[in-house]
Every structure is written in structure tokens, then in C-alpha cells.
Design a protein around this motif. Sequence first.
Motif, PDB file in Angstrom:
ATOM      1  N   ALA A   5       0.868  -1.174   0.000  1.00 30.98           N
ATOM      2  CA  ALA A   5       0.000   0.000   0.000  1.00 30.98           C
ATOM      3  C   ALA A   5       0.900   1.217   0.000  1.00 30.98           C
ATOM      4  N   GLU A   6       0.538   2.172  -0.836  1.00 33.60           N
ATOM      5  CA  GLU A   6       1.321   3.404  -0.938  1.00 33.60           C
ATOM      6  C   GLU A   6       0.412   4.586  -0.685  1.00 33.60           C
ATOM      7  N   VAL A   7       0.903   5.532   0.109  1.00 36.74           N
ATOM      8  CA  VAL A   7       0.153   6.762   0.318  1.00 36.74           C
ATOM      9  C   VAL A   7       1.083   7.919  -0.026  1.00 36.74           C
ATOM     10  N   CYS A   8       0.633   8.804  -0.892  1.00 36.76           N
ATOM     11  CA  CYS A   8       1.449   9.945  -1.339  1.00 36.76           C
ATOM     12  C   CYS A   8       2.806   9.468  -1.886  1.00 36.76           C
ATOM     13  N   GLY A   9       2.806   8.311  -2.483  1.00 37.29           N
ATOM     14  CA  GLY A   9       4.044   7.822  -3.084  1.00 37.29           C
ATOM     15  C   GLY A   9       4.970   7.081  -2.127  1.00 37.29           C
ATOM     16  N   TYR A  10       4.569   6.955  -0.862  1.00 40.72           N
ATOM     17  CA  TYR A  10       5.428   6.264   0.100  1.00 40.72           C
ATOM     18  C   TYR A  10       4.804   4.940   0.527  1.00 40.72           C
ATOM     19  N   ASP A  11       5.637   3.932   0.626  1.00 44.75           N
ATOM     20  CA  ASP A  11       5.174   2.632   1.079  1.00 44.75           C
ATOM     21  C   ASP A  11       4.804   2.703   2.572  1.00 44.75           C
ATOM     22  N   VAL A  12       3.629   2.205   2.931  1.00 50.15           N
ATOM     23  CA  VAL A  12       3.179   2.361   4.327  1.00 50.15           C
ATOM     24  C   VAL A  12       4.025   1.561   5.323  1.00 50.15           C
ATOM     25  N   VAL A  13       4.757   0.571   4.846  1.00 52.56           N
ATOM     26  CA  VAL A  13       5.588  -0.202   5.766  1.00 52.56           C
ATOM     27  C   VAL A  13       7.013   0.352   5.795  1.00 52.56           C
ATOM     28  N   LYS A  14       7.600   0.482   4.609  1.00 57.78           N
ATOM     29  CA  LYS A  14       9.013   0.864   4.563  1.00 57.78           C
ATOM     30  C   LYS A  14       9.212   2.342   4.854  1.00 57.78           C
ATOM     31  N   ARG A  15       8.259   3.178   4.485  1.00 60.46           N
ATOM     32  CA  ARG A  15       8.423   4.617   4.682  1.00 60.46           C
ATOM     33  C   ARG A  15       7.316   5.138   5.581  1.00 60.46           C
ATOM     34  N   SER A  16       7.042   4.394   6.663  1.00 58.16           N
ATOM     35  CA  SER A  16       5.886   4.762   7.489  1.00 58.16           C
ATOM     36  C   SER A  16       5.978   6.176   8.045  1.00 58.16           C
ATOM     37  N   ARG A  33       3.181   8.994   7.663  1.00 55.01           N
ATOM     38  CA  ARG A  33       2.557   9.620   8.841  1.00 55.01           C
ATOM     39  C   ARG A  33       2.551  11.139   8.749  1.00 55.01           C
ATOM     40  N   ARG A  34       3.548  11.692   8.122  1.00 53.22           N
ATOM     41  CA  ARG A  34       3.602  13.148   7.958  1.00 53.22           C
ATOM     42  C   ARG A  34       2.511  13.656   7.026  1.00 53.22           C
ATOM     43  N   HIS A  35       2.059  12.786   6.115  1.00 54.55           N
ATOM     44  CA  HIS A  35       1.121  13.242   5.082  1.00 54.55           C
ATOM     45  C   HIS A  35      -0.331  12.861   5.342  1.00 54.55           C
ATOM     46  N   ILE A  36      -0.558  12.101   6.396  1.00 50.55           N
ATOM     47  CA  ILE A  36      -1.945  11.697   6.634  1.00 50.55           C
ATOM     48  C   ILE A  36      -2.486  12.287   7.936  1.00 50.55           C
ATOM     49  N   GLY A  37      -3.798  12.490   7.941  1.00 49.43           N
ATOM     50  CA  GLY A  37      -4.494  12.814   9.176  1.00 49.43           C
ATOM     51  C   GLY A  37      -5.378  11.621   9.477  1.00 49.43           C
ATOM     52  N   VAL A  38      -5.379  11.184  10.722  1.00 51.59           N
ATOM     53  CA  VAL A  38      -6.095   9.949  11.050  1.00 51.59           C
ATOM     54  C   VAL A  38      -7.184  10.241  12.078  1.00 51.59           C
ATOM     55  N   VAL A  39      -8.393   9.824  11.776  1.00 54.23           N
ATOM     56  CA  VAL A  39      -9.479   9.946  12.751  1.00 54.23           C
ATOM     57  C   VAL A  39      -9.970   8.540  13.072  1.00 54.23           C
ATOM     58  N   HIS A  60      -2.397  19.403  11.143  1.00 54.59           N
ATOM     59  CA  HIS A  60      -1.116  19.473  10.443  1.00 54.59           C
ATOM     60  C   HIS A  60      -1.300  19.496   8.928  1.00 54.59           C
ATOM     61  N   ARG A  61      -2.519  19.811   8.471  1.00 55.35           N
ATOM     62  CA  ARG A  61      -2.833  19.940   7.045  1.00 55.35           C
ATOM     63  C   ARG A  61      -2.361  18.743   6.236  1.00 55.35           C
ATOM     64  N   PRO A  62      -2.954  17.612   6.485  1.00 54.77           N
ATOM     65  CA  PRO A  62      -2.546  16.401   5.767  1.00 54.77           C
ATOM     66  C   PRO A  62      -3.041  16.429   4.324  1.00 54.77           C
ATOM     67  N   ASP A  63      -2.394  15.641   3.468  1.00 58.34           N
ATOM     68  CA  ASP A  63      -2.865  15.502   2.090  1.00 58.34           C
ATOM     69  C   ASP A  63      -4.007  14.505   2.014  1.00 58.34           C
ATOM     70  N   VAL A  64      -3.969  13.547   2.931  1.00 57.92           N
ATOM     71  CA  VAL A  64      -5.024  12.539   2.945  1.00 57.92           C
ATOM     72  C   VAL A  64      -5.593  12.455   4.358  1.00 57.92           C
ATOM     73  N   LEU A  65      -6.900  12.582   4.451  1.00 59.05           N
ATOM     74  CA  LEU A  65      -7.554  12.433   5.747  1.00 59.05           C
ATOM     75  C   LEU A  65      -8.230  11.057   5.760  1.00 59.05           C
ATOM     76  N   ILE A  66      -7.855  10.232   6.720  1.00 53.76           N
ATOM     77  CA  ILE A  66      -8.392   8.872   6.769  1.00 53.76           C
ATOM     78  C   ILE A  66      -9.286   8.741   7.995  1.00 53.76           C
ATOM     79  N   LEU A  67     -10.539   8.415   7.778  1.00 55.44           N
ATOM     80  CA  LEU A  67     -11.475   8.338   8.904  1.00 55.44           C
ATOM     81  C   LEU A  67     -12.090   6.948   8.986  1.00 55.44           C
ATOM     82  N   ASP A  68     -12.118   6.410  10.193  1.00 59.65           N
ATOM     83  CA  ASP A  68     -12.724   5.092  10.399  1.00 59.65           C
ATOM     84  C   ASP A  68     -14.096   5.278  11.028  1.00 59.65           C
TER      85      ASP A  68
END
Lengths: 260, 315
Positions: B62-73, B77-83, B153-161
Motif C-alpha cells: 500500500a502506498e500513500v502519497c508515493g510512500y510505502d506504508v511499511v518501509k516509509r511509514s 505519517r507526515r502526510h496523513i491525518g487519522v481519525v 497538520h494539514r494532511p494531504d489525505v484524511l483517513i477516517l474510520d
Amino acid sequence: MNITTEIVLPTYSLWMRELIRFFRQRSRMIGVIGSPILFWFFIGSGLGSSFRMSSPKGDTSYLEYFFPGTLLLIMLFTAIFSTISIIEDRKEGFLQSVLVAPISGAGIALGKIFGGTTLAVIQAIIFLAFAPLIGFQFSVLEFLSLIVLLFVIAFGLTGLGFLIAWRMESTQGFHAIMNLFLIPLWLLSGSLFPMEGAPGWLRGIMSINPLTYSVSATRLMLYHQARIEHPGFIFSVCVILSFCAIVFIGSMLSVRKKSI
Amino acid sequence: MNESIVIVSDLTHDYAERRALDNVSLAIAKNEIFGFLGPNGGGKTTMFKILSTAITPTSGRAEVCGYDVVKRSSEVRRHIGVVFQSPSLDVKLTVRENLRFHGLLHGLHGTTASQRIDDVLIHLKLVDRAHDTVEMLSGGLQRRVEIGKGLLHRPDVLILDEPSTGLDPGARRDLWDYLLQLRKETGVTVVVTSHILDEAEHCDRLVILDKGKLVAIGTPDKLKREVGGEVISIVAKDPAEARILLKRKFKLASTIVENTIRVEKNNGHQFVPKIVEAFPGKIEAISVGKPTLEDVFIHHTGHRMRNEESSGVDT
């Protein structure tokens, strides 16, 4: 790695949170400092006449002997209560957002441990108000060095609490560890009785107990014997510092190991 | 189509004995509101946890903003907002303190942090509650603070559960108004999981997850069109007999879901009178309607979505 954003700021954040929470819950403060003072006063007074030991100040009363141990107990209680909150943070969900923040495990561990350490030292200072009553006197410099020593000791205790609490699923589990491990660690630290009079097997246990060195360093400090030339003091400080390093590294490593 | 900001390929996740995600692949475009719809246990929360770097997938990428969620976590984290679905606020602290401490975790301090906090408070209409401790706020307001935390922190991706968990319909509407407005103003990409059908209607595109598998993907309209013209629901005295007759007389395939016979049919409304006449006295109720997302779900899985809700296991 950016040290400011990954370690310094998160450490400050978690440290400050710890302090604010503590001062909003006054009852916690009374609980942590109240019972050791009662222990000290009752046990110290009760055993007073049957305890004979000499100290650099001459004959020691049990109240006097028990004083450094009580300081340690206050700090141990504070360390336990502040690290038990890790389990609550995990349950209540606060930790989940900390764990997905772009910060290093060291920042999380440091923030939490510094928080508990600061609270422990504050409580210890309050208890130090009793010191002049039993004849302990210090200069400003001596007082400050004592605070530094207590800070390092409290860091080790809180770090130990962190290391245990991070793996725990329930506060009940932590209480069990507290009763079976942490309190005995304190009992066998020279807080209650001197190592010299103990049977050999007990002396063995006491001599590998890091808390023993915390009590002895504190005691030397209180009796103005904490000098560089004093081999016992230097050795104790080295043990305490090594203990701090081990528990901190352990805490730091475990932070990023366990998922939410 | 815009460039993809989230790319998931062959993602699989196993818990001890259960496969929660089974070989899921998809891409989410920039500025999209993207939904994961499915029953509890369908795999959407697992997807949420992987995208938010909380857990490591068993296999796949899985990649978010071009970064692998495991290798470049940490980059992710800098680019996402998590709810999170469950609260992550410290209830003993005030709204402002919660935001301030969260900001520090994202490198925000000093005047920048104060300004951002003011912005978020104004946007979320929380200014007059800023100095109340969180435990004094209603569930709806607490959820707003959670979102504020995710946005600070003005994320590029907001992820809400499951963002509407525990919200009444009014508060739910407010939440969606806000998310839509936010996307318009800031261009943030919104990724949301939900088991609420109405909520999924707000999404530009959505994925239906069932038992860990991706069963359908598309805009809500496209998904509904796939079902076929209309859905006829029939309540009959003897459903089994009625289904046989439907097959024999009209060559209509039907399914049965919770004692209701479902028939997907173009120009279904023209069929209703024919069916009623064909089975005199045997039909208790009949209705016809445009497919809903519920119909889409049934079409792909053969069962209703809320059937599995009672299990209570949310992964």
C-alpha cells in the motif's frame, strides 16, 4: 532523522500532558505521598526503641534510618501510578493517535518517563521538608545535588514501570507485578533494614538489586559523604546510571514493537 | 482522472486465524472522497489500520502519497491525518490543549501552532468550547475535535474510520457538510470507512468489501446501474412456490433475502401488474424501486449488509 520534531517536541508534549493531568487530579497526589509518610511515621516511631544502629551523626533513630527508604518509596509509587496510565491510555484510545504520529519511539518513551520522573521528584521534595525535623541539614548546593540524584533514581524507576506497563493489557496485571516484584524490590533495598545484618542469601539478592544502590547513594548524600573519593558512592551512581540506560533503551525499543 | 494518491496492490492481511483482507487492489485519486463500505468484519477497519500505518499487512503493498506504508511509514505519517473510530482525545484536557499536544507530535509549535489551532477551532465552530475539558462535550462535539486533530497538520489525505459512530442524524449531516466543504477548500483527499449506506452516497467512489474481498468498485450511480433497471421485492405466502412460478412463467431469476423475493429487472414497474395477476391471492406485498446501495450489496454478495452487524467483531 529530525531530532526536534521526532524527539524533542513529542517529549515536551507528553511530559506537559502528564503534569497537567496530575495537577488536575489532586487526590492522586495525596494518595502517592500520604501513605509513605504514614508508613514512615508509624513504622519509624513503632520500631524506634528496638532499633539500634550508629550513623555518621552518632546513634540513629529508626525514623532517621527509614528516611531515605521512604523517599524511594514515594518515588516508586509515583513511578507506578504514572506508568499505569499507559495501560489506560491504550484502553481509552489516546495512544493510538500518538503511535501513528511521525515521531520516534524514543520521543514517546522519553516524554512519558520524564513526566513520571518530574512528578516523583516534586513529591520527594515535598517529603524533604521533614528532613530538618530529624536532623538532616544541607547547603543549597547539597540540596541541588540531592535533587539531581533523586531525578536520576526516579528516571530509572519510571523507566522500569514503563517497560512493564507497555506490555500489559490490564491494570490488574500491573498491580500483580507491583505486589510481586516492585514492592519486594523496595523491601530488599536496604530501605527497611540494613544489608549487614541480613542472612547471606538475602544479602546476595540485595546486592544485585539496583534499588539498593539508590538507597545507599541517597543515604550517603544525606550524611554529606557523597564525595568523589568515596568508592561506594561512585559505584552506586554508576549502577543507577546503567540501570537508567538499560530501562530506557528497553522502553524505546518496545514502543515501536507493539501495534495498537 | 487525477493522479492516484493512494495505491493498494494485492493487499492481504491475516489475523491469527482469520483472513481479514483478501488480495485487494485499488487506487484512490487526489481530491476524491473515497469510501470503503461493508459490514463489520468485512475488512474495512483492517484497510484503515494498514493505510494509517497502525498495522503491517501480511502481504501486498500500500502506498500513500508515493510512500510505502511499511518501509516509509514515517513519511506516510507526515502526510496523513487519522481519525479513529474510538476516541483518541484526552478527556481530562481542554479542547485547545488536546490540539496543542497533538500539534507538537506533528512538529507544530509556537505561533504557527496557535494560528493553526485557531483556524481549526473556527472552522469546526468550537471557539467557545476551546477551554472546556473534552469530557464536558457532547459526542458530536468530541468527534469534531477528533477531526480537528486529524486536520491540524494539514494532511494531504484524511483517513477516517466510521466517522459517524455514535452521532445522531443531525450531527452526521453536519459532519458530511464539513467534509465536503473541506475537500472543496483545501483539496484534501478523504478516505472513509462506513457500514452506513446513506453515508456511502456522499462518496465520489466507493469500494464494497465483504469477507475481506473487494466485491465492487465505482461511483454510487455506476454501482446501482450495474444491478439492472429496477428491483422488485415480493412478499409471498409461499416464497418457494412463488419463485418457481416466476421462473416458469416469466423466466425471471430471483433471490430470496430474509423471506423477501428479489427480482432485478429492466422496466420492472411494467412487470408488477403481471406478477400480481399471475399469482392471485398469493402475494402479500409487492414493491418496485430504483436500486439502492443495499441492493448493490445484495446483488454482489447475496445477503444483506446488516446481517453481519450483530457479530459485533469489528476488524
